[in-house]
Design a protein around this motif. Structure first.
Motif, PDB file in Angstrom:
ATOM      1  N   ILE A 148      71.600 -61.586 -46.754  1.00  7.15           N
ATOM      2  CA  ILE A 148      71.879 -61.357 -45.022  1.00  7.15           C
ATOM      3  C   ILE A 148      70.136 -61.120 -44.698  1.00  7.15           C
ATOM      4  O   ILE A 148      69.668 -62.153 -44.198  1.00  7.15           O
ATOM      5  N   GLY A 149      68.959 -60.792 -45.821  1.00  5.61           N
ATOM      6  CA  GLY A 149      67.872 -60.111 -44.619  1.00  5.61           C
ATOM      7  C   GLY A 149      67.354 -61.701 -45.905  1.00  5.61           C
ATOM      8  O   GLY A 149      66.957 -62.047 -44.995  1.00  5.61           O
ATOM      9  N   HIS A 150      67.650 -63.079 -46.637  1.00  6.38           N
ATOM     10  CA  HIS A 150      66.811 -64.170 -47.465  1.00  6.38           C
ATOM     11  C   HIS A 150      67.013 -65.031 -45.452  1.00  6.38           C
ATOM     12  O   HIS A 150      65.880 -65.224 -45.017  1.00  6.38           O
ATOM     13  N   PHE A 193      66.977 -72.666 -44.949  1.00  9.76           N
ATOM     14  CA  PHE A 193      67.568 -71.929 -45.811  1.00  9.76           C
ATOM     15  C   PHE A 193      66.714 -71.002 -47.086  1.00  9.76           C
ATOM     16  O   PHE A 193      65.860 -71.708 -47.175  1.00  9.76           O
ATOM     17  N   LYS A 194      67.407 -69.949 -46.926  1.00  7.13           N
ATOM     18  CA  LYS A 194      66.646 -69.109 -48.253  1.00  7.13           C
ATOM     19  C   LYS A 194      67.147 -68.880 -48.718  1.00  7.13           C
ATOM     20  O   LYS A 194      68.699 -68.373 -48.806  1.00  7.13           O
ATOM     21  N   VAL A 252      62.162 -66.941 -55.666  1.00  8.68           N
ATOM     22  CA  VAL A 252      62.982 -67.471 -54.057  1.00  8.68           C
ATOM     23  C   VAL A 252      62.583 -68.636 -53.166  1.00  8.68           C
ATOM     24  O   VAL A 252      61.199 -68.844 -53.552  1.00  8.68           O
ATOM     25  N   ILE A 253      63.195 -69.525 -53.136  1.00  6.05           N
ATOM     26  CA  ILE A 253      63.170 -70.607 -52.720  1.00  6.05           C
ATOM     27  C   ILE A 253      63.776 -71.091 -50.881  1.00  6.05           C
ATOM     28  O   ILE A 253      64.622 -70.290 -50.837  1.00  6.05           O
ATOM     29  N   THR A 254      62.427 -71.084 -50.749  1.00  4.06           N
ATOM     30  CA  THR A 254      62.468 -71.685 -48.126  1.00  4.06           C
ATOM     31  C   THR A 254      63.044 -73.020 -48.841  1.00  4.06           C
ATOM     32  O   THR A 254      61.964 -74.088 -48.749  1.00  4.06           O
ATOM     33  N   GLY A 259      74.274 -68.992 -43.191  1.00  6.71           N
ATOM     34  CA  GLY A 259      72.808 -69.451 -44.760  1.00  6.71           C
ATOM     35  C   GLY A 259      73.155 -68.468 -45.505  1.00  6.71           C
ATOM     36  O   GLY A 259      72.608 -68.283 -46.386  1.00  6.71           O
ATOM     37  N   THR A 260      73.839 -67.434 -45.392  1.00  9.05           N
ATOM     38  CA  THR A 260      74.690 -65.740 -45.906  1.00  9.05           C
ATOM     39  C   THR A 260      75.324 -66.267 -46.841  1.00  9.05           C
ATOM     40  O   THR A 260      76.406 -66.921 -46.221  1.00  9.05           O
TER      41      THR A 260
END
Length: 240
Positions: A124-126, A14-15, A6-8, A216-217
């Motif tokens: 969505i959670g990201h 943005f994640k 996982v990259i933020t 962002g989703t």
């Protein structure tokens, strides 16, 4: 024991998660539950829900009689039981070892075999996490109830099975809709019991963030419904 990352991108809020090919899959894994006992309690709880949701994302897709679903149900029952022990005594070695072992099988591709899979709660959670910096599992928990209530309409047979086989809901005298709803209520009560957030406002999101979180989703065909950006915005509003 997987090839996921996982990259933020904090600059652009943005994640995103990405699963790489077998070249990043470990040749072997050393799993020591004692190392997990050093993380703060909130991270333990967030991790517990992330495990549960990894399983649910793979479970809530398709309607065939798939061995993978039987494995998933057993893993969910295990993490539910062990979580109840661990939140009362985070140093309980058996509970922490079972949680780590369940986490391993939840995301090492085994229970995804033959499955369409979903992963939209994660998408969505990201985005919620990118905007709020909430622990990953907390961000997932904050949107799950609204998401799964919507998915239940198209995935009713699987939600009935979830209620009966994971939560021991008695279906006598109930319609399928009532059984499925009782399963989601049991999920909600467990989340409350172990101290997870149920809304995005609990993790720091506000109504004015919803357009940015929605943008962002990442949306793609998955599970029992194909979400548009408008659908995502509605789920976020329902999650406030």
């Amino acid at each position: 024991m997987n090839a996921g990352t996982v990259i933020t991108d904090a600059e652009h809020t943005f994640k995103v998660g990405h699963v790489f090919d077998d070249r990043l899959m470990p040749k072997f894994s050393i799993l020591n539950p004692e190392f997990t006992m050093t993380v703060p309690e909130n991270q333990m709880k967030a991790g517990i829900y992330d495990i549960m949701n990894h399983i649910m994302e793979q479970y809530f897709s398709d309607f065939d009689d798939n061995t993978s679903d039987y494995l998933a149900e057993g893993l969910m029952r295990s993490v539910i039981n062990s979580s109840r022990v661990a939140v009362k005594n985070p140093k309980d070695y058996e509970a922490r070892s079972n949680i780590m072992w369940t986490a391993t099988w939840a995301l090492n591709t085994l229970i995804g075999m033959g499955k369409q899979q979903d992963w939209m709660v994660h998408m969505i959670g990201h985005s919620v996490g990118a905007w709020t910096h909430a622990p990953h599992g907390y961000a997932l928990a904050s949107v799950s109830m609204a998401y799964y209530r919507r998915a239940m309409k198209n995935g009713l047979p699987k939600f009935v099975r979830f209620a009966k086989n994971v939560w021991n809901v008695n279906g006598d005298g109930r319609t399928d809709e009532q059984i499925a709803e009782a399963g989601l209520q049991a999920l909600k009560e467990w989340m409350t019991e172990i101290g997870l957030p149920l809304t995005i406002s609990e993790v720091g999101a506000t109504a004015d963030m919803i357009p940015g979180i929605t943008e962002g989703t990442i949306c793609y065909p998955a599970g029992y419904m194909n979400l548009s950006k408008d659908d995502v915005a509605e789920i976020l509003k329902e999650s406030l």
